[in-house]
Scaffold this motif. Structure first.
Motif, PDB file in Angstrom:
ATOM      1  N   ILE A 120       0.816  -1.215   0.000  1.00 51.17           N
ATOM      2  CA  ILE A 120       0.000   0.000   0.000  1.00 51.17           C
ATOM      3  C   ILE A 120       0.853   1.271   0.000  1.00 51.17           C
ATOM      4  CG2 ILE A 120      -0.288  -0.022   2.531  1.00 51.17           C
ATOM      5  CD1 ILE A 120      -2.990   1.026   0.015  1.00 51.17           C
ATOM      6  N   PHE A 121       2.023   1.220   0.678  1.00 48.77           N
ATOM      7  CA  PHE A 121       2.866   2.427   0.758  1.00 48.77           C
ATOM      8  C   PHE A 121       3.473   2.761  -0.607  1.00 48.77           C
ATOM      9  CE2 PHE A 121       3.212   0.282   4.956  1.00 48.77           C
ATOM     10  CZ  PHE A 121       2.433   1.175   5.663  1.00 48.77           C
ATOM     11  N   ARG A 122       3.929   1.700  -1.264  1.00 44.63           N
ATOM     12  CA  ARG A 122       4.505   1.887  -2.593  1.00 44.63           C
ATOM     13  C   ARG A 122       3.432   2.401  -3.557  1.00 44.63           C
ATOM     14  NH1 ARG A 122       6.969  -1.426  -7.035  1.00 44.63           N
ATOM     15  NH2 ARG A 122       6.489   0.002  -8.733  1.00 44.63           N
ATOM     16  N   LEU A 123       2.244   1.811  -3.494  1.00 47.38           N
ATOM     17  CA  LEU A 123       1.166   2.241  -4.391  1.00 47.38           C
ATOM     18  C   LEU A 123       0.797   3.697  -4.133  1.00 47.38           C
ATOM     19  CD1 LEU A 123      -0.877   1.475  -6.595  1.00 47.38           C
ATOM     20  CD2 LEU A 123      -2.456   0.817  -4.773  1.00 47.38           C
ATOM     21  N   LEU A 124       0.651   4.050  -2.837  1.00 47.02           N
ATOM     22  CA  LEU A 124       0.313   5.437  -2.499  1.00 47.02           C
ATOM     23  C   LEU A 124       1.443   6.386  -2.923  1.00 47.02           C
ATOM     24  CD1 LEU A 124      -1.339   5.074   1.034  1.00 47.02           C
ATOM     25  CD2 LEU A 124      -2.457   5.645  -1.121  1.00 47.02           C
ATOM     26  N   GLY A 125       2.683   5.918  -2.773  1.00 46.55           N
ATOM     27  CA  GLY A 125       3.827   6.720  -3.199  1.00 46.55           C
ATOM     28  C   GLY A 125       3.771   7.001  -4.694  1.00 46.55           C
ATOM     29  N   ASP A 126       3.544   5.956  -5.469  1.00 43.39           N
ATOM     30  CA  ASP A 126       3.465   6.124  -6.927  1.00 43.39           C
ATOM     31  C   ASP A 126       2.300   7.033  -7.312  1.00 43.39           C
ATOM     32  OD1 ASP A 126       5.621   4.490  -7.244  1.00 43.39           O
ATOM     33  OD2 ASP A 126       4.480   2.712  -7.833  1.00 43.39           O
ATOM     34  N   ARG A 141       8.339  10.267  -2.014  1.00 42.49           N
ATOM     35  CA  ARG A 141       9.527   9.566  -1.494  1.00 42.49           C
ATOM     36  C   ARG A 141       9.360   9.217  -0.023  1.00 42.49           C
ATOM     37  NH1 ARG A 141      11.726   6.589  -5.264  1.00 42.49           N
ATOM     38  NH2 ARG A 141      13.986   6.514  -5.278  1.00 42.49           N
ATOM     39  N   ALA A 142       8.632  10.048   0.713  1.00 39.59           N
ATOM     40  CA  ALA A 142       8.380   9.730   2.125  1.00 39.59           C
ATOM     41  C   ALA A 142       7.577   8.423   2.223  1.00 39.59           C
ATOM     42  CB  ALA A 142       7.628  10.883   2.793  1.00 39.59           C
ATOM     43  N   LEU A 143       6.608   8.249   1.321  1.00 39.57           N
ATOM     44  CA  LEU A 143       5.827   7.009   1.303  1.00 39.57           C
ATOM     45  C   LEU A 143       6.695   5.818   0.875  1.00 39.57           C
ATOM     46  CD1 LEU A 143       2.581   8.566  -0.122  1.00 39.57           C
ATOM     47  CD2 LEU A 143       2.703   7.263   2.014  1.00 39.57           C
ATOM     48  N   TYR A 144       7.645   6.086  -0.007  1.00 40.51           N
ATOM     49  CA  TYR A 144       8.579   5.032  -0.388  1.00 40.51           C
ATOM     50  C   TYR A 144       9.416   4.581   0.808  1.00 40.51           C
ATOM     51  CZ  TYR A 144       8.330   3.876  -5.369  1.00 40.51           C
ATOM     52  OH  TYR A 144       7.956   3.354  -6.579  1.00 40.51           O
ATOM     53  N   GLN A 163      16.470  12.802   0.283  1.00 41.64           N
ATOM     54  CA  GLN A 163      15.431  13.484  -0.497  1.00 41.64           C
ATOM     55  C   GLN A 163      14.300  13.979   0.403  1.00 41.64           C
ATOM     56  OE1 GLN A 163      14.469  11.269  -3.967  1.00 41.64           O
ATOM     57  NE2 GLN A 163      12.554  12.325  -4.378  1.00 41.64           N
ATOM     58  N   THR A 164      13.869  13.118   1.324  1.00 43.11           N
ATOM     59  CA  THR A 164      12.751  13.482   2.193  1.00 43.11           C
ATOM     60  C   THR A 164      13.150  14.580   3.179  1.00 43.11           C
ATOM     61  OG1 THR A 164      11.915  11.241   1.945  1.00 43.11           O
ATOM     62  CG2 THR A 164      11.009  12.538   3.758  1.00 43.11           C
ATOM     63  N   ILE A 165      14.391  14.514   3.678  1.00 43.24           N
ATOM     64  CA  ILE A 165      14.864  15.542   4.618  1.00 43.24           C
ATOM     65  C   ILE A 165      14.842  16.928   3.959  1.00 43.24           C
ATOM     66  CG2 ILE A 165      16.944  16.405   5.805  1.00 43.24           C
ATOM     67  CD1 ILE A 165      17.566  13.461   6.525  1.00 43.24           C
ATOM     68  N   LEU A 166      15.204  16.966   2.663  1.00 42.75           N
ATOM     69  CA  LEU A 166      15.226  18.256   1.963  1.00 42.75           C
ATOM     70  C   LEU A 166      13.840  18.914   1.920  1.00 42.75           C
ATOM     71  CD1 LEU A 166      17.650  17.606  -1.042  1.00 42.75           C
ATOM     72  CD2 LEU A 166      18.108  18.734   1.137  1.00 42.75           C
TER      73      LEU A 166
END
Lengths: 212, 10
Positions: free
Chosen positions: A3-9, A159-162, A187-190
């Motif tokens: 689900i996280f990958r799908l939501l990320g995409d 990327r946070a969801l990834y 990436q997410t920290i930025l």
């Protein structure tokens, strides 16, 4: 696929759609960094060269083609169709300062010293910093339109969801990919500063404005 | 070099 990958995409796809719609409907790309968009095109082009060699799933293939195609479409809209509205005076980030170090890093730290693998690694490193010209532009103009903020929020969330997807895959499948994970964290920290402003201002109906 | 797994993410 979890689900996280799908939501990320989906979040990534949503970001791209928001950006294209914003440009198309307003007939303007003001406030958007063409430099970041060029970097994203480089990211997708170098990462998805494996379209020619490997087949993962129809889903992957379609998404890869969509990301490549839409990134070029965005560049076309910014640099050709709505060129007059492009904010080049503020979009002054020197992208070679990102392209060269990430490429050297990819040559040095990779899983395998082959053309495809080095380019994949380069795309992962470059993606982690590709938003910097856009954030630089926002910091120069001191503000962003709401629609631009929504775009940035969706793009950062992807990327946070990834990251959650990688935690899940590590726990459930014992699968992990260090290069992607570390780059994803960077990436997410930025985006953190932007996320803070988005939640405290934009979601409360205010414009995203940086303090003077 | 260790064999590289196919990249199955986007």
């Amino acid at each position: 696929m979890n689900i996280f990958r799908l939501l990320g995409d989906l979040s990534h796809l949503l970001a791209i759609i928001i950006l294209l719609l914003k440009i198309w409907k307003s007939r303007s790309c003001a406030g958007i960094s063409g430099k970041s968009q060029i970097l994203f095109s480089v990211v997708y082009t170098t990462r998805y060269l494996d379209l020619l060699t490997t087949h993962v799933s129809p889903y992957n293939t379609v998404m890869k083609l969509v990301f490549i195609f839409t990134s070029y479409a965005t560049i076309y809209l910014m640099y050709v169709k709505f060129k007059a509205t492009y904010d080049h005076n503020h979009d002054t980030f020197r992208i070679e300062f990102l392209l060269i170090p990430t490429f050297i890093l990819a040559l040095l730290i990779n899983h395998e010293f082959t053309v495809l693998e080095v380019l994949w690694t380069f795309s992962i490193y470059l993606e982690s910093v590709a938003i910097l010209p856009q954030l630089f532009l926002v910091s120069k103009t001191r503000e962003a339109e709401s629609i631009t903020s929504h775009y940035l929020f969706a793009l950062g969330s992807y990327r946070a969801l990834y990251l959650l997807n990688w935690v899940y895959r590590y726990v459930v499948e014992s699968h992990y990919e260090l290069i992607a994970i570390i780059s994803g964290v960077v990436q997410t920290i930025l985006y953190c500063d932007f996320f803070y402003l988005y939640i405290t201002k934009v979601l409360k109906g205010k414009k995203l404005q940086l303090p003077a | 070099a260790a064999p590289v797994e196919e990249h199955d993410e986007l």
